[in-house]
Design an enzyme around this catalytic site. Sequence first.
Site, short mmCIF file in Angstrom:
data_model
loop_
_atom_site.label_atom_id
_atom_site.label_comp_id
_atom_site.label_asym_id
_atom_site.label_seq_id
_atom_site.Cartn_x
_atom_site.Cartn_y
_atom_site.Cartn_z
N ASP A 199 41.87 42.97 38.96
CA ASP A 199 42.94 42.72 39.92
C ASP A 199 42.97 43.91 40.87
O ASP A 199 43.39 45.01 40.50
CB ASP A 199 44.26 42.57 39.15
CG ASP A 199 45.47 42.47 40.08
OD1 ASP A 199 45.32 42.72 41.29
OD2 ASP A 199 46.56 42.16 39.57
N GLN A 202 46.11 46.55 44.14
CA GLN A 202 46.59 47.90 44.44
C GLN A 202 45.47 48.92 44.62
O GLN A 202 45.74 50.10 44.81
CB GLN A 202 47.53 48.39 43.32
CG GLN A 202 48.79 47.56 43.16
CD GLN A 202 49.75 47.67 44.35
OE1 GLN A 202 49.67 48.60 45.15
NE2 GLN A 202 50.66 46.73 44.47
N LYS A 225 48.53 43.35 51.59
CA LYS A 225 48.66 44.72 51.07
C LYS A 225 47.65 45.67 51.71
O LYS A 225 47.68 46.87 51.50
CB LYS A 225 48.50 44.74 49.55
CG LYS A 225 49.64 44.01 48.83
CD LYS A 225 49.56 44.20 47.34
CE LYS A 225 50.35 43.16 46.57
NZ LYS A 225 51.77 43.49 46.44
N CYS A 363 57.59 43.21 38.64
CA CYS A 363 56.76 42.12 38.09
C CYS A 363 55.85 42.61 36.98
O CYS A 363 54.68 42.21 36.89
CB CYS A 363 55.94 41.44 39.18
SG CYS A 363 56.94 40.62 40.40
N1 PMP Z 1 48.64 42.30 41.06
C1 PMP Z 1 49.16 43.49 41.37
C2 PMP Z 1 48.68 44.72 40.65
C3 PMP Z 1 50.14 43.58 42.36
O1 PMP Z 1 50.66 44.77 42.67
C4 PMP Z 1 50.56 42.39 43.03
C5 PMP Z 1 51.64 42.44 44.10
N2 PMP Z 1 52.77 43.18 43.77
C6 PMP Z 1 49.98 41.19 42.66
C7 PMP Z 1 49.02 41.18 41.68
C8 PMP Z 1 50.37 39.90 43.30
O2 PMP Z 1 49.99 39.89 44.65
P1 PMP Z 1 50.42 38.68 45.62
O3 PMP Z 1 51.91 38.56 45.48
O4 PMP Z 1 50.01 39.15 46.97
O5 PMP Z 1 49.71 37.47 45.17
#
Ligand code: PMP
Length: 405
Positions: A199, A202, A225, A363
Site C-alpha cells: 500500500d 503514504q 495524495k 482509519c
Molecule cells: N492506505 C493508507 C496508508 C492511507 O493513508 C490511505 C488514505 N488515508 C488509504 C490507504 C486510502 O486511500 P484513498 O482514500 O485515497 O483510497
Amino acid sequence: MYDVNKIREDFPILTRKVYGKPLVYLDNGATTQKPHCVVDAMVDEYYNVNANVHRGVHFLSQKATDLHEASRETVRRFLNARSTNEILFTRGTTESINLLAFSFGEAFVKEGDELVVSEMEHHSDIVPWQMLCERKGAVLRVIPMTDEGLLRLDAFADLLNERTRIVCCTHVSNVLGTVNPVKDIIRLAHGHGVPVLIDGAQSTPHFSVDVQDLDCDFFAFSGHKVYGPTGVGVLYGKEEWLDRLPPYQGGGEMIKNVSFKKTTYNELPYKFEAGTPDYIATHALAKALDYVSSIGMANIYEHEQDLTRYALARMREVEGMRIFGPEEQHDAVISFLVGNIHHLDMGTLLDRLGIAVRTGHHCAEPLMHRLGIEGTVRASFGLYNTREEVDILVAGIQRVAQMFL
Ligand code: PMP
C-alpha cells in the site's frame, strides 16, 4: 537549491486565510493541495479536448485517448514498471485494493487459506481482505509490531506457511510515519512463493518508488495524495499475475467480444478497466507526477526529512508531549497527544488558529487498540511546508496546553 517559497506560489490555496489567520495546512496525509498545472490541465481538457476515450474515430476522442494513454506511460515511468500493461487506473488506493482482493480471491483463495496483513494497516488494507475471508472461509493473520511501532520480522517469518496466499503491507504508516522494511518482507514472502501487495498511499508523495527494485507483485496508490486530483488512483501488478486474474467489474472497455452465450475479455490493462475511465483525472494525475518529478523526489524527501526532524525536536520541547512511532524513520507524519488533552479538543483549538491537522483513529482502529488509545492528533507534511509553519504549530500546541493547565 530547494526554494520552498517559490514552490508555494504554485499552490493558490496556500495564500488563503481561515478565521482571519494564514492557513497552515498540515493535513497532507489525508490529501494534498493542488498546483496550478494540475487544475489548469483539467480545465483545459474540459474546455478544449473533452470526448470519451478509446472507441471514437473522431479527432477529439483520439486526442483524449492519446492524453489518457500518455498518462499511463507517465505512471509507468514514475513507478519504474516494466510495461504500461501493468498500470491499472482505479479510483484510488481503496479501489485498487478492493479490485485485487476480489480478483485474487476469486482465482487463488479457498477455505482454510491464510492472508497476512500488518497491525498498522489502514482500514482500506484490512477490510477488503476480511470481506474476502468471509466469502471464502479464509483466515486473516496479522504481523505484530513492537511498542515503538516497528514491524516484527521474526514474527512475520513465523506466520508464513504453505497455506499463506498473499501478504499485504503498507509502505509507510499513515499514523506512525514508520517506513516499513518492505524489501525484506517481499524477500521473505517470495521465499515461500507468496506474492506481496504494498500500500503506497503514504510513500509515493514523499520518496521515489521503484516497483522493479522492490520486486513487489502489486502496488497501490492514490492520485490525490501526490498533488493530483481526487477520484483517480493506480494498481500496479506484475503482468504474470494480472494475466492470471479474472476481471473485477464487467462492461465497457474490459471486453473483447460479447454474446449472450459467451463474453471474452480484453487484454491488459483494459481487462480491469470497465466503464468510462476518469480520463480528465488521469491526465491531471500525469501532470502532478511530472510536477513532483520536476522538483525531484530526492529533493522533496530531503526537504520533508529536514522539516520532520525539526518538528520532532521542537515538539519534544512541549511539556507532556507524547509522540507515537519510532524514533528514527519518521516519514513526514507525526502523531501526538499532550498530557490528557483530548485529540479532538487539540485539533479544534488548533483549527481556530488556522492550523489544519487531523484527529481521531486515522482509519487505523486496530493500531489504536494496540497503542491503547482512542486517537491522536496528526500533523503531516507536504513539499510546500516550512519551518515557520512548524513554529506556528508548536506555538499553537503550547497555547492550547496552557488553556488546559
Ligand atoms: N492506505 C493508507 C496508508 C492511507 O493513508 C490511505 C488514505 N488515508 C488509504 C490507504 C486510502 O486511500 P484513498 O482514500 O485515497 O483510497
